[in-house]
Design a protein around this motif. Structure first.
Motif, PDB file in Angstrom:
ATOM      1  N   GLY A   1      73.708  58.180 -43.940  1.00 24.59           N
ATOM      2  CA  GLY A   1      73.991  59.537 -43.490  1.00 24.59           C
ATOM      3  C   GLY A   1      73.060  60.615 -44.008  1.00 24.59           C
ATOM      4  N   ALA A   2      73.276  61.823 -43.473  1.00 27.75           N
ATOM      5  CA  ALA A   2      72.399  62.962 -43.744  1.00 27.75           C
ATOM      6  C   ALA A   2      72.404  63.367 -45.211  1.00 27.75           C
ATOM      7  N   ALA A   3      73.582  63.417 -45.827  1.00 27.11           N
ATOM      8  CA  ALA A   3      73.662  63.867 -47.225  1.00 27.11           C
ATOM      9  C   ALA A   3      72.905  62.918 -48.139  1.00 27.11           C
ATOM     10  N   ASP A   4      73.011  61.610 -47.884  1.00 29.20           N
ATOM     11  CA  ASP A   4      72.299  60.639 -48.705  1.00 29.20           C
ATOM     12  C   ASP A   4      70.793  60.779 -48.533  1.00 29.20           C
ATOM     13  N   LEU A   5      70.327  60.923 -47.293  1.00 31.03           N
ATOM     14  CA  LEU A   5      68.896  61.079 -47.056  1.00 31.03           C
ATOM     15  C   LEU A   5      68.368  62.326 -47.750  1.00 31.03           C
ATOM     16  N   ALA A   6      69.077  63.444 -47.616  1.00 28.45           N
ATOM     17  CA  ALA A   6      68.633  64.697 -48.229  1.00 28.45           C
ATOM     18  C   ALA A   6      68.590  64.579 -49.746  1.00 28.45           C
ATOM     19  N   ALA A   7      69.619  63.961 -50.338  1.00 26.30           N
ATOM     20  CA  ALA A   7      69.678  63.842 -51.793  1.00 26.30           C
ATOM     21  C   ALA A   7      68.563  62.946 -52.319  1.00 26.30           C
ATOM     22  N   ARG A   8      68.283  61.848 -51.624  1.00 28.50           N
ATOM     23  CA  ARG A   8      67.286  60.899 -52.104  1.00 28.50           C
ATOM     24  C   ARG A   8      65.856  61.394 -51.891  1.00 28.50           C
ATOM     25  N   MET A   9      65.645  62.300 -50.951  1.00 31.68           N
ATOM     26  CA  MET A   9      64.305  62.842 -50.743  1.00 31.68           C
ATOM     27  C   MET A   9      64.000  64.026 -51.655  1.00 31.68           C
ATOM     28  N   THR A  10      65.022  64.735 -52.082  1.00 34.00           N
ATOM     29  CA  THR A  10      64.822  65.937 -52.901  1.00 34.00           C
ATOM     30  C   THR A  10      64.189  65.573 -54.242  1.00 34.00           C
ATOM     31  N   GLY A  11      63.134  66.283 -54.576  1.00 39.59           N
ATOM     32  CA  GLY A  11      62.428  66.056 -55.827  1.00 39.59           C
ATOM     33  C   GLY A  11      61.358  64.979 -55.763  1.00 39.59           C
ATOM     34  N   ARG A  12      61.219  64.325 -54.627  1.00 44.48           N
ATOM     35  CA  ARG A  12      60.229  63.252 -54.491  1.00 44.48           C
ATOM     36  C   ARG A  12      58.881  63.822 -54.043  1.00 44.48           C
TER      37      ARG A  12
ATOM     38  N   LYS B   1      52.077  52.599 -33.253  1.00 50.29           N
ATOM     39  CA  LYS B   1      52.736  53.878 -32.971  1.00 50.29           C
ATOM     40  C   LYS B   1      53.828  54.197 -33.995  1.00 50.29           C
ATOM     41  N   TYR B   2      53.851  53.448 -35.100  1.00 49.03           N
ATOM     42  CA  TYR B   2      54.850  53.676 -36.145  1.00 49.03           C
ATOM     43  C   TYR B   2      54.227  54.515 -37.257  1.00 49.03           C
ATOM     44  N   LEU B   3      54.980  55.494 -37.724  1.00 43.37           N
ATOM     45  CA  LEU B   3      54.491  56.473 -38.692  1.00 43.37           C
ATOM     46  C   LEU B   3      55.435  56.521 -39.879  1.00 43.37           C
ATOM     47  N   TRP B   4      54.881  56.609 -41.092  1.00 48.64           N
ATOM     48  CA  TRP B   4      55.755  56.769 -42.258  1.00 48.64           C
ATOM     49  C   TRP B   4      55.038  57.494 -43.385  1.00 48.64           C
ATOM     50  N   LEU B   5      55.832  58.110 -44.238  1.00 45.16           N
ATOM     51  CA  LEU B   5      55.355  58.758 -45.460  1.00 45.16           C
ATOM     52  C   LEU B   5      55.835  57.934 -46.641  1.00 45.16           C
ATOM     53  N   THR B   6      54.910  57.495 -47.487  1.00 46.36           N
ATOM     54  CA  THR B   6      55.330  56.781 -48.692  1.00 46.36           C
ATOM     55  C   THR B   6      55.707  57.801 -49.754  1.00 46.36           C
ATOM     56  N   LEU B   7      56.817  57.540 -50.432  1.00 51.37           N
ATOM     57  CA  LEU B   7      57.296  58.413 -51.496  1.00 51.37           C
ATOM     58  C   LEU B   7      56.960  57.786 -52.842  1.00 51.37           C
ATOM     59  N   ASP B   8      57.256  58.479 -53.918  1.00 50.71           N
ATOM     60  CA  ASP B   8      56.751  58.082 -55.232  1.00 50.71           C
ATOM     61  C   ASP B   8      57.601  57.023 -55.922  1.00 50.71           C
ATOM     62  N   ASP B   9      58.366  56.240 -55.174  1.00 55.10           N
ATOM     63  CA  ASP B   9      59.212  55.237 -55.809  1.00 55.10           C
ATOM     64  C   ASP B   9      59.393  54.007 -54.901  1.00 55.10           C
ATOM     65  N   ASP B  10      58.265  53.502 -54.354  1.00 61.20           N
ATOM     66  CA  ASP B  10      58.285  52.292 -53.526  1.00 61.20           C
ATOM     67  C   ASP B  10      59.271  52.394 -52.361  1.00 61.20           C
ATOM     68  N   GLU B  11      59.352  53.565 -51.777  1.00 59.87           N
ATOM     69  CA  GLU B  11      60.212  53.782 -50.630  1.00 59.87           C
ATOM     70  C   GLU B  11      59.430  54.596 -49.613  1.00 59.87           C
ATOM     71  N   ALA B  12      59.826  54.504 -48.358  1.00 59.66           N
ATOM     72  CA  ALA B  12      59.102  55.216 -47.315  1.00 59.66           C
ATOM     73  C   ALA B  12      60.070  55.969 -46.416  1.00 59.66           C
ATOM     74  N   LEU B  13      59.612  57.110 -45.934  1.00 58.17           N
ATOM     75  CA  LEU B  13      60.327  57.843 -44.906  1.00 58.17           C
ATOM     76  C   LEU B  13      59.736  57.417 -43.572  1.00 58.17           C
ATOM     77  N   VAL B  14      60.484  56.619 -42.814  1.00 58.10           N
ATOM     78  CA  VAL B  14      60.017  56.141 -41.521  1.00 58.10           C
ATOM     79  C   VAL B  14      60.377  57.181 -40.460  1.00 58.10           C
ATOM     80  N   VAL B  15      59.384  57.571 -39.685  1.00 54.81           N
ATOM     81  CA  VAL B  15      59.569  58.603 -38.670  1.00 54.81           C
ATOM     82  C   VAL B  15      59.535  57.950 -37.291  1.00 54.81           C
ATOM     83  N   HIS B  16      60.641  58.018 -36.581  1.00 53.02           N
ATOM     84  CA  HIS B  16      60.710  57.556 -35.200  1.00 53.02           C
ATOM     85  C   HIS B  16      60.525  58.777 -34.302  1.00 53.02           C
TER      86      HIS B  16
END
Length: 276
Positions: A31-42, A52-67
């Motif tokens: 959900g939205a609250a979890d995504l917002a909380a986990r992205m904040t401060g990264r 055609k797949y796009l993503w942003l790698t974050l600073d903890d071996d995780e990626a924000l996948v953009v569809h």
């Protein structure tokens, strides 16, 4: 879009995330609250793409996948700039800008995913099945030729199969086939290795030229992170040019229905196969 994100977002820290439409985070199952909380401060470490797949790698071996879906846009705007009507996700960055996901049709969205190693590359889990594209430095042309020759389907249909070759959509498939003088209905397995090598080289050339021109923008939905349209449409040889003269031989460009879309080709330069 990836290049714009690399320039304007990579290295920035996300201060907050606001989600105003639940469909835009439906792929993030928590959900939205979890995504917002986990992205904040990264911190955003890189902007990556495969096909055609796009993503942003974050600073903890995780990626924000953009569809992106059919109408998704990733825009970078100054904080306080008027908010677009269909801006469904906004990420405030520490440099006073916002990364906004604007999606008129709400087919796209954001989701966090772990990075996994596939064939020597780190990819988000949802992207792991996607093949390399011809612009990938590690693209293996001979392996792609072998994969294409194993397919007993029309060559255009195979070009659009992202598990065989990624990044090729309807427009660039038609342009590449025209350059290689191959009709899209030819069966992949019947094409010679030299013909397939030429086709793959043309696919790479078309994609490279299109990227240099900012892509192909038929309407205001297809823009870069600054809201600017691409102009590769001016260079299209066959796509969208029904009944206009072929830029090579002068014959009228033809159009046929293909997979609920349209195929454009030159009947003289790309003769139809004669099926038994």
């Amino acid at each position: 879009m990836r290049r714009g994100l690399a320039e304007h977002v990579v290295g920035r820290t996300i201060e907050s995330v606001t989600v105003t439409h639940p469909r835009s985070v439906r792929r993030h199952l928590l959900g939205a609250a979890d995504l917002a909380a986990r992205m904040t401060g990264r911190r955003v470490d890189s902007a990556q793409r495969r096909g055609k797949y796009l993503w942003l790698t974050l600073d903890d071996d995780e990626a924000l996948v953009v569809h992106l879906g059919m109408s998704g846009q990733m825009l970078v705007q100054p904080t306080g700039a008027p908010v677009e009507k269909h801006a469904h996700i906004r990420a405030a960055l520490h440099d006073g800008t916002e990364l906004r996901f604007v999606d008129q049709r709400t087919f796209g969205g954001w989701a966090l995913a772990p990075l996994v190693e596939v064939d020597g590359s780190l990819l988000p889990e949802p992207v792991a099945h996607i093949a390399r594209d011809p612009l990938d430095p590690r693209f293996d042309r001979e392996a792609a030729v072998k994969a294409l020759r194993a397919k007993h389907s029309e060559i255009k249909r195979v070009l659009l199969d992202q598990s065989v070759l990624s990044g090729v959509g309807n427009i660039y498939a038609d342009e590449s086939l025209w350059r290689a003088r191959i009709h899209g209905n030819r069966i992949a397995a019947t094409l010679t290795r030299p013909a397939l090598r030429t086709l793959l080289d043309e696919v790479g050339a078309v994609m490279g030229e299109a990227l240099a021109a900012g892509g192909t923008s038929f309407d205001a939905l297809y823009v870069n992170v600054n809201g600017q349209s691409g102009y590769f449409e001016r260079s299209l040889a066959v796509y969208g040019r029904e009944d206009e003269p072929c830029r090579r031989c002068g014959a009228p460009v033809a159009r046929e229905k293909f997979m609920n879309r349209s195929s454009y080709y030159c009947p003289r330069c790309q003769p139809k196969p004669r099926f038994r």
